[in-house]
Design a protein around this motif. Sequence first.
Motif, mmCIF file in Angstrom:
data_model
loop_
_atom_site.group_PDB
_atom_site.id
_atom_site.type_symbol
_atom_site.label_atom_id
_atom_site.label_comp_id
_atom_site.label_asym_id
_atom_site.label_seq_id
_atom_site.Cartn_x
_atom_site.Cartn_y
_atom_site.Cartn_z
ATOM 1 N N GLU A 16 0.838 -1.209 0.000
ATOM 2 C CA GLU A 16 0.000 0.000 0.000
ATOM 3 C C GLU A 16 0.872 1.258 0.000
ATOM 4 O O GLU A 16 0.637 2.199 -0.764
ATOM 5 C CB GLU A 16 -0.911 -0.034 1.238
ATOM 6 C CG GLU A 16 -1.785 1.155 1.452
ATOM 7 C CD GLU A 16 -2.535 1.064 2.785
ATOM 8 O OE1 GLU A 16 -2.505 2.061 3.527
ATOM 9 O OE2 GLU A 16 -3.123 -0.003 3.068
ATOM 10 N N LEU A 17 1.898 1.257 0.837
ATOM 11 C CA LEU A 17 2.795 2.412 0.915
ATOM 12 C C LEU A 17 3.621 2.563 -0.358
ATOM 13 O O LEU A 17 3.848 3.680 -0.833
ATOM 14 C CB LEU A 17 3.710 2.293 2.139
ATOM 15 C CG LEU A 17 2.996 2.359 3.493
ATOM 16 C CD1 LEU A 17 3.951 2.008 4.616
ATOM 17 C CD2 LEU A 17 2.372 3.741 3.704
ATOM 18 N N LEU A 23 7.923 6.555 0.297
ATOM 19 C CA LEU A 23 9.151 5.894 0.746
ATOM 20 C C LEU A 23 9.434 6.134 2.218
ATOM 21 O O LEU A 23 9.830 5.215 2.936
ATOM 22 C CB LEU A 23 10.356 6.336 -0.092
ATOM 23 C CG LEU A 23 11.713 5.731 0.307
ATOM 24 C CD1 LEU A 23 11.675 4.204 0.217
ATOM 25 C CD2 LEU A 23 12.827 6.307 -0.546
ATOM 26 N N SER A 24 9.211 7.338 2.702
ATOM 27 C CA SER A 24 9.522 7.625 4.112
ATOM 28 C C SER A 24 8.663 6.780 5.054
ATOM 29 O O SER A 24 9.169 6.258 6.057
ATOM 30 C CB SER A 24 9.373 9.110 4.426
ATOM 31 O OG SER A 24 8.039 9.530 4.269
ATOM 32 N N LYS A 37 16.486 -0.162 6.666
ATOM 33 C CA LYS A 37 16.078 0.890 5.738
ATOM 34 C C LYS A 37 16.287 0.421 4.297
ATOM 35 O O LYS A 37 15.450 0.667 3.419
ATOM 36 C CB LYS A 37 16.904 2.147 6.018
ATOM 37 C CG LYS A 37 16.718 3.274 5.045
ATOM 38 C CD LYS A 37 17.651 4.445 5.376
ATOM 39 C CE LYS A 37 17.499 5.542 4.351
ATOM 40 N NZ LYS A 37 18.420 6.656 4.618
ATOM 41 N N GLU A 38 17.393 -0.290 4.058
ATOM 42 C CA GLU A 38 17.724 -0.774 2.721
ATOM 43 C C GLU A 38 16.673 -1.757 2.189
ATOM 44 O O GLU A 38 16.443 -1.823 0.976
ATOM 45 C CB GLU A 38 19.106 -1.420 2.704
ATOM 46 C CG GLU A 38 20.243 -0.436 2.908
ATOM 47 C CD GLU A 38 20.446 0.005 4.364
ATOM 48 O OE1 GLU A 38 19.890 -0.639 5.291
ATOM 49 O OE2 GLU A 38 21.147 1.014 4.575
ATOM 50 N N TYR A 43 12.792 -2.612 -1.922
ATOM 51 C CA TYR A 43 11.417 -2.955 -2.279
ATOM 52 C C TYR A 43 10.779 -1.837 -3.104
ATOM 53 O O TYR A 43 10.129 -2.084 -4.125
ATOM 54 C CB TYR A 43 10.599 -3.252 -1.023
ATOM 55 C CG TYR A 43 9.148 -3.549 -1.304
ATOM 56 C CD1 TYR A 43 8.777 -4.558 -2.193
ATOM 57 C CD2 TYR A 43 8.144 -2.818 -0.688
ATOM 58 C CE1 TYR A 43 7.440 -4.821 -2.460
ATOM 59 C CE2 TYR A 43 6.805 -3.083 -0.945
ATOM 60 C CZ TYR A 43 6.458 -4.078 -1.834
ATOM 61 O OH TYR A 43 5.141 -4.339 -2.100
ATOM 62 N N MET A 44 10.991 -0.600 -2.700
ATOM 63 C CA MET A 44 10.422 0.541 -3.424
ATOM 64 C C MET A 44 10.984 0.607 -4.849
ATOM 65 O O MET A 44 10.257 0.929 -5.792
ATOM 66 C CB MET A 44 10.722 1.847 -2.675
ATOM 67 C CG MET A 44 10.123 3.076 -3.338
ATOM 68 S SD MET A 44 8.309 3.097 -3.397
ATOM 69 C CE MET A 44 7.923 3.926 -1.867
#
Length: 170
Positions: A16-17, A23-24, A37-38, A43-44
Amino acid sequence: MEKFKTVKELNDKATELKNAGDLSELIKLAEESGLEKEDAEDYMDSDDPEDCLCNATMAAIAKLKLEEQDLHLESQLKDWKDFIVQMLTDYPVDHDGEDRDTLANAVFNPDKKLLDVLAAGLKLSSENRIEVDKRIIQAARLPESAAFIGMCGRDDLKKIIQDYYLGKQV
């Protein structure tokens, strides 16, 4: 922090994000879930529709990491947590016929807590106390009160882990 009952729920929220291009928030979700975080950035950036934020093993290990930090584990208790991680990465080598994600999904379940596994191991260690030969205590230059130590071997710990996460409550 939102608690997810399943890895699928976590990945659905991540999707969903990602679809919203946030991304944040995706990074925040990953880090609050014990991931890196990586992981969120990778994924993004992925164009593969089959990709997800994490698999069940990654999610379970991340949850254990958060629990370890919360409990401030050191020494033997940290080793016990690491043994669960080893079981997750080896599973189902000695569990033919079971889904690879069975243990990982059970560990990820928010109703199951590392604290309970460690408590059961500590209790068994206390029940299995032995008296160490006084010559060993003297050679170590320890007080006589150090002569009684508790033990919980890997086989016992493995049984506790499997019974707790996959079977009866310990």
